[in-house]
Scaffold this motif. Structure first.
Motif, PDB file in Angstrom:
ATOM      1  N   GLU A 160      -0.208 -11.870  -4.634  1.00  0.00           N
ATOM      2  CA  GLU A 160      -1.346 -10.953  -4.687  1.00  0.00           C
ATOM      3  C   GLU A 160      -2.611 -11.674  -5.140  1.00  0.00           C
ATOM      4  O   GLU A 160      -3.695 -11.440  -4.610  1.00  0.00           O
ATOM      5  N   ALA A 161      -2.489 -12.563  -6.110  1.00  0.00           N
ATOM      6  CA  ALA A 161      -3.672 -13.260  -6.630  1.00  0.00           C
ATOM      7  C   ALA A 161      -4.284 -14.197  -5.594  1.00  0.00           C
ATOM      8  O   ALA A 161      -5.507 -14.339  -5.525  1.00  0.00           O
ATOM      9  N   LEU A 162      -3.467 -14.853  -4.789  1.00  0.00           N
ATOM     10  CA  LEU A 162      -3.959 -15.814  -3.807  1.00  0.00           C
ATOM     11  C   LEU A 162      -4.234 -15.195  -2.446  1.00  0.00           C
ATOM     12  O   LEU A 162      -4.654 -15.898  -1.525  1.00  0.00           O
ATOM     13  N   SER A 163      -4.010 -13.907  -2.311  1.00  0.00           N
ATOM     14  CA  SER A 163      -4.255 -13.218  -1.047  1.00  0.00           C
ATOM     15  C   SER A 163      -5.752 -13.065  -0.813  1.00  0.00           C
ATOM     16  O   SER A 163      -6.513 -12.768  -1.730  1.00  0.00           O
ATOM     17  N   THR A 164      -6.155 -13.261   0.424  1.00  0.00           N
ATOM     18  CA  THR A 164      -7.559 -13.091   0.785  1.00  0.00           C
ATOM     19  C   THR A 164      -7.798 -11.796   1.556  1.00  0.00           C
ATOM     20  O   THR A 164      -8.880 -11.590   2.090  1.00  0.00           O
ATOM     21  N   ALA A 165      -6.798 -10.926   1.592  1.00  0.00           N
ATOM     22  CA  ALA A 165      -6.937  -9.663   2.309  1.00  0.00           C
ATOM     23  C   ALA A 165      -7.971  -8.776   1.621  1.00  0.00           C
ATOM     24  O   ALA A 165      -8.161  -8.832   0.408  1.00  0.00           O
ATOM     25  N   GLU A 166      -8.625  -7.975   2.417  1.00  0.00           N
ATOM     26  CA  GLU A 166      -9.647  -7.084   1.881  1.00  0.00           C
ATOM     27  C   GLU A 166      -8.992  -5.928   1.138  1.00  0.00           C
ATOM     28  O   GLU A 166      -8.015  -5.350   1.601  1.00  0.00           O
ATOM     29  N   ARG A 167      -9.512  -5.600  -0.023  1.00  0.00           N
ATOM     30  CA  ARG A 167      -9.011  -4.481  -0.818  1.00  0.00           C
ATOM     31  C   ARG A 167      -9.825  -3.250  -0.471  1.00  0.00           C
ATOM     32  O   ARG A 167     -11.038  -3.244  -0.665  1.00  0.00           O
ATOM     33  N   THR A 168      -9.164  -2.226   0.025  1.00  0.00           N
ATOM     34  CA  THR A 168      -9.884  -1.042   0.491  1.00  0.00           C
ATOM     35  C   THR A 168      -9.826   0.110  -0.491  1.00  0.00           C
ATOM     36  O   THR A 168     -10.618   1.031  -0.390  1.00  0.00           O
ATOM     37  N   THR A 169      -8.900   0.083  -1.417  1.00  0.00           N
ATOM     38  CA  THR A 169      -8.789   1.165  -2.391  1.00  0.00           C
ATOM     39  C   THR A 169      -9.006   0.620  -3.794  1.00  0.00           C
ATOM     40  O   THR A 169      -8.898  -0.579  -4.038  1.00  0.00           O
ATOM     41  N   GLU A 170      -9.286   1.519  -4.697  1.00  0.00           N
ATOM     42  CA  GLU A 170      -9.483   1.122  -6.087  1.00  0.00           C
ATOM     43  C   GLU A 170      -8.180   0.597  -6.690  1.00  0.00           C
ATOM     44  O   GLU A 170      -8.183  -0.341  -7.484  1.00  0.00           O
ATOM     45  N   ALA A 171      -7.059   1.181  -6.299  1.00  0.00           N
ATOM     46  CA  ALA A 171      -5.761   0.722  -6.802  1.00  0.00           C
ATOM     47  C   ALA A 171      -5.479  -0.708  -6.341  1.00  0.00           C
ATOM     48  O   ALA A 171      -4.940  -1.520  -7.106  1.00  0.00           O
ATOM     49  N   ALA A 172      -5.846  -1.026  -5.107  1.00  0.00           N
ATOM     50  CA  ALA A 172      -5.644  -2.380  -4.598  1.00  0.00           C
ATOM     51  C   ALA A 172      -6.512  -3.387  -5.344  1.00  0.00           C
ATOM     52  O   ALA A 172      -6.081  -4.508  -5.626  1.00  0.00           O
ATOM     53  N   VAL A 173      -7.717  -2.996  -5.688  1.00  0.00           N
ATOM     54  CA  VAL A 173      -8.606  -3.877  -6.454  1.00  0.00           C
ATOM     55  C   VAL A 173      -8.040  -4.110  -7.847  1.00  0.00           C
ATOM     56  O   VAL A 173      -8.021  -5.245  -8.345  1.00  0.00           O
ATOM     57  N   LYS A 174      -7.549  -3.072  -8.486  1.00  0.00           N
ATOM     58  CA  LYS A 174      -6.955  -3.210  -9.823  1.00  0.00           C
ATOM     59  C   LYS A 174      -5.698  -4.065  -9.785  1.00  0.00           C
ATOM     60  O   LYS A 174      -5.463  -4.879 -10.676  1.00  0.00           O
TER      61      LYS A 174
END
Length: 190
Positions: A160-174
């Motif tokens: 998760e830390a090294l992933s470059t995928a876009e975070r679309t939700t607040e939960a994904a950002v957290k």
């Protein structure tokens, strides 16, 4: 003919784009090499160091995986010496091999597959290495299970830390922020 050579030569935009792709791939591989080397130096409880193997497990079987494997193996052998480092280097090689063997299977794409493989391999190499050194089996089981759980968790956090995928939700950002904090804490242990 001369016009065609100018359009497809190394100075063309297609040639520059290809050079940028190679530069980006080599830069990412260098980052994975350094990450594998750094995380292999992080120890818990004096001798347990499952984080270099976790980097290898999350990196995949491509160029980044080879780079992280080389970095982790070199790090384990350089930081801990031959007797200690060979066990972790063997675990890294086994983890990379399992990932490479299952690269085209659907099970390899599952979220739990590489963490489970890393945990099983870390537990097996820990038990076998400890039994060959004559350690007490009761202590080995506890340390092997602790390393297995740490390596599986580290694979999930590092992915998760090294992933470059876009975070679309607040939960994904957290979730990403928490993973980056765990990744940084492991890096600071080195």
């Amino acid at each position: 003919m001369a016009a065609k050579d100018k359009l497809s030569g190394p100075d063309s935009s297609a040639g520059r784009a290809q050079a940028r792709n190679w530069t980006g791939a080599l830069g990412a591989a260098g980052t994975y090499f350094l990450t594998g080397f750094l995380m292999s130096a992080a120890r818990i409880a004096g001798t347990a160091a499952p984080f270099g193997a976790a980097v290898v497990a999350q990196a995949g079987a491509g160029l980044n995986g080879v780079a992280s494997l080389a970095g982790a193996c070199l790090g384990y052998l350089a930081v801990g010496g031959l007797a200690w480092g060979i066990r972790y280097a063997a675990a890294c090689v086994l983890i990379f091999t399992v990932g490479f063997i299952f690269i085209d299977s659907r099970v390899r794409g599952r979220v739990w597959f590489m963490p489970a493989c890393a945990a099983a391999i870390m537990a097996a190499t820990g038990l076998l290495g400890g039994l060959s050194s004559g350690a007490e089996p009761a202590k080995l089981i506890v340390t092997a299970l602790a390393e297995a759980v740490l390596s599986a968790g580290a694979v999930c956090f590092f992915r998760e830390a090294l992933s470059t995928a876009e975070r679309t939700t607040e939960a994904a950002v957290k979730r990403h922020d928490a993973a980056v904090i765990v990744f940084a804490a492991c890096a600071l242990m080195a």
